[in-house]
Structure formats: C-alpha cells, structure tokens
Design a protein around this motif. Sequence first.
Motif, PDB file in Angstrom:
ATOM      1  N   LEU A   1       0.648  -1.046  -0.103  1.00 54.02           N
ATOM      2  CA  LEU A   1       0.204  -0.201   0.598  1.00 54.02           C
ATOM      3  C   LEU A   1       0.735   1.104   0.071  1.00 54.02           C
ATOM      4  CD1 LEU A   1      -2.756   1.441   0.539  1.00 54.02           C
ATOM      5  CD2 LEU A   1      -2.521   1.716   2.986  1.00 54.02           C
ATOM      6  N   LEU A   2       0.555   1.701  -0.973  1.00 50.81           N
ATOM      7  CA  LEU A   2       1.860   3.371  -1.530  1.00 50.81           C
ATOM      8  C   LEU A   2       0.965   4.335  -0.502  1.00 50.81           C
ATOM      9  CD1 LEU A   2       3.077   1.915  -4.867  1.00 50.81           C
ATOM     10  CD2 LEU A   2       4.277   2.187  -2.184  1.00 50.81           C
ATOM     11  N   ARG A   3      -0.255   4.640  -1.086  1.00 47.02           N
ATOM     12  CA  ARG A   3      -1.065   5.537  -0.600  1.00 47.02           C
ATOM     13  C   ARG A   3      -2.800   5.519   0.250  1.00 47.02           C
ATOM     14  NH1 ARG A   3      -2.689  10.419  -4.862  1.00 47.02           N
ATOM     15  NH2 ARG A   3      -3.957   8.668  -5.679  1.00 47.02           N
ATOM     16  N   PRO A   4      -2.421   5.240   1.283  1.00 46.11           N
ATOM     17  CA  PRO A   4      -4.233   4.661   1.296  1.00 46.11           C
ATOM     18  C   PRO A   4      -5.550   5.688   1.185  1.00 46.11           C
ATOM     19  CG  PRO A   4      -3.224   5.953   3.533  1.00 46.11           C
ATOM     20  CD  PRO A   4      -2.101   6.073   2.346  1.00 46.11           C
ATOM     21  N   GLY A   5      -6.408   5.414   1.084  1.00 51.47           N
ATOM     22  CA  GLY A   5      -7.647   5.802   0.591  1.00 51.47           C
ATOM     23  C   GLY A   5      -8.864   5.474   0.984  1.00 51.47           C
ATOM     24  N   ALA A   6      -9.911   5.325   0.342  1.00 49.35           N
ATOM     25  CA  ALA A   6     -11.229   4.676   0.482  1.00 49.35           C
ATOM     26  C   ALA A   6     -11.365   3.619   0.190  1.00 49.35           C
ATOM     27  CB  ALA A   6     -12.161   6.206  -0.330  1.00 49.35           C
ATOM     28  N   VAL A   7     -10.672   3.306   0.138  1.00 49.63           N
ATOM     29  CA  VAL A   7     -10.570   1.553  -0.264  1.00 49.63           C
ATOM     30  C   VAL A   7      -9.418   1.396   0.602  1.00 49.63           C
ATOM     31  CG1 VAL A   7     -10.139  -1.037  -1.389  1.00 49.63           C
ATOM     32  CG2 VAL A   7     -11.351   1.367  -2.452  1.00 49.63           C
ATOM     33  N   THR A   8     -10.103   0.266   2.297  1.00 49.20           N
ATOM     34  CA  THR A   8      -8.564   0.409   3.085  1.00 49.20           C
ATOM     35  C   THR A   8      -8.024  -0.876   2.453  1.00 49.20           C
ATOM     36  OG1 THR A   8     -10.180  -0.998   4.105  1.00 49.20           O
ATOM     37  CG2 THR A   8     -11.230   1.543   4.538  1.00 49.20           C
ATOM     38  N   HIS A   9      -6.550  -0.130   3.770  1.00 50.95           N
ATOM     39  CA  HIS A   9      -5.869  -1.696   4.079  1.00 50.95           C
ATOM     40  C   HIS A   9      -6.378  -3.240   3.960  1.00 50.95           C
ATOM     41  CE1 HIS A   9      -2.600  -3.634   6.423  1.00 50.95           C
ATOM     42  NE2 HIS A   9      -2.220  -4.263   4.817  1.00 50.95           N
ATOM     43  N   GLU A  10      -7.420  -2.845   5.103  1.00 52.62           N
ATOM     44  CA  GLU A  10      -8.307  -4.158   5.665  1.00 52.62           C
ATOM     45  C   GLU A  10      -9.023  -4.699   4.288  1.00 52.62           C
ATOM     46  OE1 GLU A  10      -8.720  -1.208   7.221  1.00 52.62           O
ATOM     47  OE2 GLU A  10      -7.616  -1.282   9.188  1.00 52.62           O
ATOM     48  N   GLN A  11      -9.734  -3.574   3.614  1.00 49.05           N
ATOM     49  CA  GLN A  11     -10.251  -4.381   2.407  1.00 49.05           C
ATOM     50  C   GLN A  11      -9.426  -5.201   1.084  1.00 49.05           C
ATOM     51  OE1 GLN A  11     -11.841  -0.832   1.621  1.00 49.05           O
ATOM     52  NE2 GLN A  11     -14.314  -1.920   1.795  1.00 49.05           N
ATOM     53  N   LEU A  12      -8.059  -4.498   0.926  1.00 52.42           N
ATOM     54  CA  LEU A  12      -7.481  -5.275  -0.268  1.00 52.42           C
ATOM     55  C   LEU A  12      -6.883  -6.045   0.574  1.00 52.42           C
ATOM     56  CD1 LEU A  12      -4.895  -1.813  -0.331  1.00 52.42           C
ATOM     57  CD2 LEU A  12      -6.381  -2.779  -1.864  1.00 52.42           C
ATOM     58  N   GLU A  13      -6.389  -6.282   2.043  1.00 55.06           N
ATOM     59  CA  GLU A  13      -6.372  -8.142   2.907  1.00 55.06           C
ATOM     60  C   GLU A  13      -7.087  -9.337   2.633  1.00 55.06           C
ATOM     61  OE1 GLU A  13      -3.937  -7.054   6.037  1.00 55.06           O
ATOM     62  OE2 GLU A  13      -2.352  -7.190   4.624  1.00 55.06           O
ATOM     63  N   ALA A  14      -8.332  -8.208   2.163  1.00 52.28           N
ATOM     64  CA  ALA A  14      -9.555  -9.118   2.555  1.00 52.28           C
ATOM     65  C   ALA A  14      -9.548 -10.304   1.147  1.00 52.28           C
ATOM     66  CB  ALA A  14     -10.465  -8.881   2.024  1.00 52.28           C
ATOM     67  N   VAL A  15      -9.004  -9.128  -0.095  1.00 52.86           N
ATOM     68  CA  VAL A  15      -8.977  -9.778  -1.049  1.00 52.86           C
ATOM     69  C   VAL A  15      -7.404 -10.648  -1.623  1.00 52.86           C
ATOM     70  CG1 VAL A  15      -8.995  -9.450  -3.972  1.00 52.86           C
ATOM     71  CG2 VAL A  15     -10.412  -8.486  -2.334  1.00 52.86           C
ATOM     72  N   LEU A  16      -6.761  -9.975  -1.347  1.00 54.17           N
ATOM     73  CA  LEU A  16      -5.436 -10.346  -1.490  1.00 54.17           C
ATOM     74  C   LEU A  16      -4.621 -11.099  -0.261  1.00 54.17           C
ATOM     75  CD1 LEU A  16      -4.148  -7.013  -3.210  1.00 54.17           C
ATOM     76  CD2 LEU A  16      -4.473  -8.886  -4.349  1.00 54.17           C
ATOM     77  N   GLY A  17      -5.333 -11.178   0.407  1.00 58.86           N
ATOM     78  CA  GLY A  17      -4.153 -11.341   1.802  1.00 58.86           C
ATOM     79  C   GLY A  17      -2.839 -10.741   2.231  1.00 58.86           C
ATOM     80  N   ARG A  18      -1.564 -11.240   2.676  1.00 65.02           N
ATOM     81  CA  ARG A  18      -0.868  -9.874   3.323  1.00 65.02           C
ATOM     82  C   ARG A  18      -1.234  -8.960   1.646  1.00 65.02           C
ATOM     83  NH1 ARG A  18       5.440 -11.219   4.658  1.00 65.02           N
ATOM     84  NH2 ARG A  18       6.124  -8.434   4.215  1.00 65.02           N
ATOM     85  N   VAL A  19      -1.085  -7.650   2.836  1.00 62.59           N
ATOM     86  CA  VAL A  19      -0.231  -6.554   2.235  1.00 62.59           C
ATOM     87  C   VAL A  19       0.200  -5.700   3.104  1.00 62.59           C
ATOM     88  CG1 VAL A  19      -0.873  -4.128   0.928  1.00 62.59           C
ATOM     89  CG2 VAL A  19      -2.552  -6.187   0.446  1.00 62.59           C
ATOM     90  N   ASP A  20       1.389  -4.877   2.234  1.00 66.22           N
ATOM     91  CA  ASP A  20       2.227  -4.507   3.625  1.00 66.22           C
ATOM     92  C   ASP A  20       1.835  -2.519   3.318  1.00 66.22           C
ATOM     93  OD1 ASP A  20       3.663  -6.852   4.454  1.00 66.22           O
ATOM     94  OD2 ASP A  20       5.432  -6.443   3.196  1.00 66.22           O
ATOM     95  N   ILE A  21       2.329  -2.173   4.479  1.00 63.47           N
ATOM     96  CA  ILE A  21       2.056  -1.018   4.153  1.00 63.47           C
ATOM     97  C   ILE A  21       2.884  -0.192   4.503  1.00 63.47           C
ATOM     98  CG2 ILE A  21       0.851   1.014   5.555  1.00 63.47           C
ATOM     99  CD1 ILE A  21      -0.879  -0.520   7.194  1.00 63.47           C
ATOM    100  N   ASP A  22       3.573   1.320   2.781  1.00 63.59           N
ATOM    101  CA  ASP A  22       4.464   1.355   3.144  1.00 63.59           C
ATOM    102  C   ASP A  22       5.314   2.263   4.475  1.00 63.59           C
ATOM    103  OD1 ASP A  22       6.931   1.876   0.507  1.00 63.59           O
ATOM    104  OD2 ASP A  22       6.631   3.344   2.115  1.00 63.59           O
TER     105      ASP A  22
END
Length: 536
Positions: A195-216
């Motif tokens: 995750l390079l820039r957080p916005g309205a699609v949240t980190h939690e929502q990304l992980e729900a689809v992709l599994g682990r997502v690192d936060i820069d």
Amino acid sequence: MNTEIIRIDKTEEQSADVQRAAEHLKNGELAAIPTETVYGLAANAFDSEAVKKIFEAKGRPQDNPLIVHIADVSEICSIAREVPEKALRLAAAYWPGPLTMILPKKDTIPDEVSAGLDTVAIRMPSHPVANAVIRAAGVPLAAPSANISGFPSPTAVQHVIDDMNGRIACIVDGGDCEFGIESTVVTLSTPVPRLLRPGAVTHEQLEAVLGRVDIDPAVLNPLAKGAVAASPGMKYKHYSPDAKISIVKGSFEEYLAYVNAHIDEADYALCFEGEEDLIPLPCVTMGRQDDPLTQSHRLFDSFRELDALGAKNVFCRAPSEKGVGLGVCNRLYRAAAFTFLNVKGKITGVCGGSGSGKSTVCAALAKNGAAIIDADKTAREITRKGSPVLAKLAEAFGSDILDENGELRRRLLASRAFADREKTKLLTDITNPAIIALCRERAQKYVNEGTDVILDAPLLFSSGLNEICDRTVFVTAPEDVRVKRIMKRDSVSEEEAVKRINAQTEEMKLNEKADFILENGENADIDEIIRNSELQ
Ligand code: TXA
Ligand code: MG
C-alpha cells in the motif's frame, strides 16, 4: 486561454455536454473532470504532447508519474504489459472505485505518463461523469489531481476554478467529490503487494482480497533522508495550510485539557463536528469523530478554510488511523509536518547516590520546560506539624520524637528508626505511602497539562516511587569522583564521604533496574550525554 466551464448533470455518453468535454480531449487539450475522490486534470494518455500540458498547467515535477483512468476493465490490457490474477481480483472487488493499481507498463504508454518508470498506475473511477467523459473521448485519460502542485487536491469545482481557470481548455462541473481524498494506491509489482497511498479502499479491504498487503512506511512517517520513495509523489512536500498545524493525540477530554493549558499558543482549532461549543477557540470542523468518510470528505476543504480565515497556529484533534482514517491521517500528518503535541507529560524518575550529580542531571533534563519534583522535600512536607503521618510516627517511635511545639525532632527519630532493620522498615512503611501519594498528586497535575515531570528521588526504587514513573534514570559516577564532590559540597572529611557512600551500597543495586544509566564522571558534558541518549 479561455476556459470553458461545462456543467454536466446528465451522464449519457452521447449527451452534448459530455461530447463537448470529450472534444477538447480529442483535440489534445486538457479537461478537468470530477471523480469520486478529487477532481482530475485529464489528457489523452496516449498523446505525449497533451500529457506534457498537464505538467505545465500544474507546475508538477517531471519525475512524478500520473494515473491512467479507464472506463472498462478490458482497457487494462492496452496499458499493462502483464495483468496478474491479483489485479483481476482487485478489479472485480473494487472497480469502478477509489483504487489505483501499479502494474508493469506497455510501451504504448508514453514515458511522460510514467515519468520514465517501467510501471504504470491504473484506475477505473466510479463517478458517472468521469466514466462518460472517458468513454466519449475513446481513450484512457492520464489525470493527476486538478490542483496547482503543492496545493490541496480540489474537492469542489470552485477549487478547480481557483487553481486552473485560464490555464486549461475546459473544466467540467460535476458537483462535490464524495470521498475528498485521492484514491488508494497499491503496487502489485512487488512480491508482496504494498500500500503506497491509503484512501477510501482500506488496507483491510485490500487484504480481504489479496491476503497480506504491506503498508509502506512512508504512509504514516516522514521519508527518511536519502531514502528512495516507492511512490515518487510521497517525496514531495504536500499541501499544508499557511497555518502551523499541531496534532494533539488523545481523547477529547485530554485535548480540551491541553487546549486550556496552552490557549495562548493557538488561534484556531481543527476539530470534529459537535465539539465546537466546548472548545475555547474559533473552530473549523473536519467531519465526525466516529465516521472517517466524513473526515476525508472535509479534510482538504478544511485546509482551504483555515487559509481563508488567516489561521496561524492550529490545535488539531487526532483522527483514528483505522480504516479510511489511515488515509485521513496520511494527508493530515503531512500537512502538520508530523508535529504532534503530547497531551500527557512524561514522568522521569531520577535516582543516584550521594555525589553522583543527580541534581545537575535533573536540572539538565528539565531544560525543555519540565517541572522538577524533589521527593526529599515532599518527605519533609508530609511530616509537618500536625500531619497524620507525624501522629503515626509518634505512636510507633515514642511521643518524645515531637518537641513541645509539636515539631518533629528529626535527629531523634533517625537515631531510633535506623537502629535496626525492623525499625527502619517501620519508618518507611509509615512514610512511603504518603510520599508517593503526594508526589503522584503533584506530578499528575503537570502531566495532565502536557508538562513533563522530573522526579528527583534518591530512594526511587526502594520507596516504590518508580511505579509512578514512565521511565527511570540512574545517575552514576566513579567512587573517587563522588568522594571529592561530597567533601567539597558538604565540607566533610574523606572518611565521612566514604562512609556515606558505603551506606548506600544496597540502594545502588536496586538503582540498576533503571531504564537509563547515565555516567556523570568528572568532566562529563551532561547536556551532550542527554542529547545522545534516547531521553530526548
Ligand atoms: O484519486 C486519485 O487518484 C486522483 C483522481 C484524479 O483520480 N488522482 C491523483 O493523482 O491523485 P496524483 O497524480 O495527484 O497522484 C498519483 C500518485 C502519486 O503519488 C504518484 O507518485 C503515484 O500515484 N504513482 C503514479 N504512478 C506510479 C508508479 N508507476 N509507481 C508508483 N507510484 C506511482
Ligand atoms: Mg495530487
């Protein structure tokens, strides 16, 4: 340049208004268009000459790449060299919407768009006007936010007019933007999505689809000097209002206590809706505390409002970093240049044997405005004439420890209390709880106002005073140095000085539990030692 302003309410691709906006784009000109995040400044993504105009109009650094906007998922194949399965899953879940993916770039995309990188940012906006204009233009549109570089992203058409009128061919008015902060940017070109820039699609929502997502790390922290930004946009100074924004972390009550204690230092508050009446400063609001989407919607607008009001110093409430709040905090922390105010002061307990130079260290630690509390003085206060502690002592050690005026005969008490271990314990059992209570009460007052406290306590650990401290410091010095210091300070013989030091041996062992040990030898530069420690 004459800027045509087109209000679009109907969003059919064939509508005359949509066609007129698209015409400018087909002619190689720029059109500002509304999206659900912020207004974008669009050009035909395949036309490098048109894309160059974006950088000119915005005054944008050439090495900051643009996002390519599409109206249909299938267009991704004309832009990305490879489309990993993860990208398709993300697209299915969150497109159209406020999400940008970084993928390997096809040669069809000019270097001007990607700023020479091998990757390209792609997004499919959900705003019906954006969608209609992209379709009508018949090409993907490269578009950064439609603000002058370094200004806040525009969330209302008036912001775009303020920044871009006369600089571009066309501004499409589609009303206020729903989310108010720019899209979430995630790169799929790293082994673990990031995750390079957080916005309205949240980190939690990304992980729900992709599994682990690192936060820069640059999402919530200033970029370290010399570090390379994963997303070039992160290295640029982003918009901050002319006012200095300072963020006060903590509950509303803690915020209020801080504001009240430092009211002279600020002229405006940036707070949540419904708090205005309770805060003794003029307020600008940024949404509701329990609803980060209302915060993102308002944030940039609140910055523009503070500027219009001429605010100079703003005490800002801290939003939650959870969910969409991560995006809000990412923009806000940058606008505040990562300035955080401690709601609560810290209590630093300082101990050290006779002649270690403990008091010098306390004074040095207090230079940044901390208050010093001297535990020995408190010990004397709790045994003042008529105090409950004094009554208990008289009961335990004989009423003759009080003189005819009811004052404590300290020497007599000492001779009885230090006669043996049991008696010493009896003394400390009576006095320590009262000393701790008084020190705690005093320290708490400062701490609640955000003032740090230095607690000068020779018996820090054996008394239990360490329990009220956030951190503890043990000041040491070589024995010969201590002997010299005691002889000089108290005009006593070497023998007497050594005797005093030896009497403290057990206490010194306890002191070793301290979080920090400061060597205060003969020529120690104590300010320098503190600067180099993590104490400051
Ligand atoms: O919501 C949004 O994304 C808005 C609307 C108009 O769509 N657009 C927007 O664009 O915010 P802009 O240019 O202000 O921000 C694009 C961000 C920058 O931080 C840029 O560095 C990053 O995306 N970016 C673009 N291409 C990239 C790439 N290939 N690799 C890493 N970061 C990239
Ligand atoms: Mg921008």
